[in-house]
Design an enzyme around this catalytic site. Structure first.
Site, PDB file in Angstrom:
ATOM      1  N   THR A  31       0.823  -1.332   0.026  1.00 23.60           N
ATOM      2  CA  THR A  31      -0.165   0.048   0.049  1.00 23.60           C
ATOM      3  C   THR A  31       0.905   1.251   0.047  1.00 23.60           C
ATOM      4  O   THR A  31       0.625   2.147  -0.624  1.00 23.60           O
ATOM      5  CB  THR A  31      -0.920  -0.006   1.120  1.00 23.60           C
ATOM      6  OG1 THR A  31      -1.676  -1.068   1.225  1.00 23.60           O
ATOM      7  CG2 THR A  31      -1.898   1.102   1.247  1.00 23.60           C
ATOM      8  N   ASP A  84       2.266   4.151   6.895  1.00 27.16           N
ATOM      9  CA  ASP A  84       2.559   2.842   6.696  1.00 27.16           C
ATOM     10  C   ASP A  84       1.244   2.016   6.592  1.00 27.16           C
ATOM     11  O   ASP A  84       0.155   2.400   6.987  1.00 27.16           O
ATOM     12  CB  ASP A  84       3.374   2.687   8.027  1.00 27.16           C
ATOM     13  CG  ASP A  84       4.056   1.362   7.693  1.00 27.16           C
ATOM     14  OD1 ASP A  84       4.778   0.648   8.778  1.00 27.16           O
ATOM     15  OD2 ASP A  84       4.104   0.635   6.732  1.00 27.16           O
ATOM     16  N   GLY A  85       1.584   1.038   6.078  1.00 22.46           N
ATOM     17  CA  GLY A  85       0.395  -0.086   5.878  1.00 22.46           C
ATOM     18  C   GLY A  85      -0.074  -0.696   7.406  1.00 22.46           C
ATOM     19  O   GLY A  85       0.437  -0.410   8.197  1.00 22.46           O
ATOM     20  N   ALA A  86      -0.758  -1.588   7.148  1.00 27.38           N
ATOM     21  CA  ALA A  86      -1.167  -2.321   8.205  1.00 27.38           C
ATOM     22  C   ALA A  86      -1.812  -3.831   7.941  1.00 27.38           C
ATOM     23  O   ALA A  86      -2.491  -3.729   6.852  1.00 27.38           O
ATOM     24  CB  ALA A  86      -1.957  -1.980   9.430  1.00 27.38           C
ATOM     25  N   GLY A  98       3.471  -6.454  10.471  1.00 26.38           N
ATOM     26  CA  GLY A  98       4.761  -7.237  10.214  1.00 26.38           C
ATOM     27  C   GLY A  98       4.475  -8.337   9.466  1.00 26.38           C
ATOM     28  O   GLY A  98       5.098  -9.352   9.231  1.00 26.38           O
ATOM     29  N   GLY A  99       3.243  -8.266   8.532  1.00 26.55           N
ATOM     30  CA  GLY A  99       3.105  -9.354   7.607  1.00 26.55           C
ATOM     31  C   GLY A  99       4.040  -9.318   6.562  1.00 26.55           C
ATOM     32  O   GLY A  99       4.579 -10.536   5.900  1.00 26.55           O
ATOM     33  N   GLY A 100       4.838  -8.220   6.286  1.00 19.89           N
ATOM     34  CA  GLY A 100       5.881  -8.236   5.430  1.00 19.89           C
ATOM     35  C   GLY A 100       7.335  -8.416   6.113  1.00 19.89           C
ATOM     36  O   GLY A 100       8.330  -8.186   5.755  1.00 19.89           O
ATOM     37  N   GLU A 106       9.723  -0.578  11.486  1.00 22.31           N
ATOM     38  CA  GLU A 106       8.219   0.408  11.072  1.00 22.31           C
ATOM     39  C   GLU A 106       7.949   1.088  12.406  1.00 22.31           C
ATOM     40  O   GLU A 106       7.512   2.152  12.754  1.00 22.31           O
ATOM     41  CB  GLU A 106       7.373  -0.760  10.607  1.00 22.31           C
ATOM     42  CG  GLU A 106       7.418  -0.991   9.229  1.00 22.31           C
ATOM     43  CD  GLU A 106       6.602  -1.848   8.692  1.00 22.31           C
ATOM     44  OE1 GLU A 106       5.875  -2.772   9.611  1.00 22.31           O
ATOM     45  OE2 GLU A 106       6.114  -2.125   7.601  1.00 22.31           O
TER      46      GLU A 106
HETATM   47  O1  DER Z   1       4.511  -5.516   7.210  1.00 21.83           O
HETATM   48  C1  DER Z   1       3.760  -4.653   7.490  1.00 21.83           C
HETATM   49  O2  DER Z   1       3.871  -4.152   8.663  1.00 21.83           O
HETATM   50  C2  DER Z   1       3.131  -3.945   6.314  1.00 21.83           C
HETATM   51  O3  DER Z   1       3.140  -2.447   6.611  1.00 21.83           O
HETATM   52  C3  DER Z   1       1.867  -4.534   5.897  1.00 21.83           C
HETATM   53  O4  DER Z   1       1.052  -4.575   7.497  1.00 21.83           O
HETATM   54  C4  DER Z   1       1.019  -3.895   5.085  1.00 21.83           C
HETATM   55  O5  DER Z   1       1.196  -4.500   3.877  1.00 21.83           O
HETATM   56  P1  DER Z   1       0.458  -4.208   2.787  1.00 21.83           P
HETATM   57  O6  DER Z   1       0.343  -2.638   2.640  1.00 21.83           O
HETATM   58  O7  DER Z   1       0.921  -5.031   1.639  1.00 21.83           O
HETATM   59  O8  DER Z   1      -1.006  -4.935   2.952  1.00 21.83           O
END
Ligand code: DER
Length: 232
Positions: A31, A84-86, A98-100, A106
């Site tokens: 994102t 940042d994303g989530a 932390g999915g990534g 972060e």
């Molecule tokens: O790993 C992370 O924290 C990323 O920010 C994740 O939470 C969001 O990843 P996406 O934007 O690809 O869904």
């Protein structure tokens, strides 16, 4: 693609509403790519003056690829805003991230910013954590300690953890930008997430965990109908 469009909508709105210049923390994931695109467009069109501090190798590549000024926390310790994303947010803006695998840097960038702004598509907006995200809470651990941390978490908090494996691209476990392993903890039920966040980080061997409690100032969720839902 409604999900990609939703990500773009959220990212553009966040950059337009929160970036006026100065030092910007850049998160990781898919994102945030749209946020960097929008930032680069505004620098070009409006002469915006920004310095971008990355939260990962991925973010650093993004900044460089878009010709934006690259900074770091040593030179630029005070961030105006971090975007940042989530992986998921509950109704109180408690996040799973932390999915990534980039949660540690972060969280540092989120903590150094005057404002921490989250951007996501509609799949991440839940009432309680775990409703939509089923991969557990990422926990960065010192490699030699992953097994003992796994057992401590199970004893103290219940639930099972899994060591995150790389999959086809490389044999063995995922190694983070900081040279550590990731445990994904499959929690059960709704908890006092601030207490859980502190408990996890007190376990020797845990570097950081993917619960971001009380950090996000605002979140923008792109919806499938083309609108953007805001939570703060
Ligand atoms: O790993 C992370 O924290 C990323 O920010 C994740 O939470 C969001 O990843 P996406 O934007 O690809 O869904």
């Amino acid at each position: 693609d409604p999900v990609e469009n939703a990500k773009r909508l959220a990212a553009f709105k966040a950059v337009d509403n929160h970036v006026v210049g100065g030092v910007i923390g850049i998160g990781s994931g898919s994102t945030v790519v749209y946020a960097v695109e929008r930032l680069a467009q505004r620098v070009k069109d409006e002469g915006l003056e920004v310095i971008c501090v990355p939260s990962s190798f991925q973010a650093k590549q993004l900044i460089i690829q878009h010709g934006l000024k690259l900074g770091d926390l040593e030179m630029n310790p005070n961030l105006k805003v971090t975007i940042d994303g989530a992986d998921e947010s509950d109704h109180m803006l408690t996040l799973i991230k932390g999915g990534g695998g980039c949660l540690t840097q972060e969280k540092i960038l989120a903590s150094c910013a005057e404002e921490f702004v989250v951007i996501a598509d509609y799949r991440k907006a839940s009432t309680h954590l775990g409703e939509q995200w089923s991969k557990g809470i990422p926990i960065e651990v010192i490699p030699s300690a992953y097994r003992v941390v796994y057992h401590k978490i199970e004893k103290m908090l219940g639930g099972k953890s899994e060591l995150r494996m790389s999959g086809s691209s490389k044999a063995g476990p995922v190694v983070t930008d900081n040279g550590n392993f990731i445990l994904d903890w499959n929690f059960e039920g709704v908890k006092d997430w601030k207490e859980v966040e502190i408990t996890l980080n007190m376990i020797p061997g845990v570097v950081e965990n993917g619960l971001f409690v009380g950090m996000a100032r605002k979140a923008y969720f792109g919806m499938s109908d083309g609108s953007v839902m805001e939570r703060d």
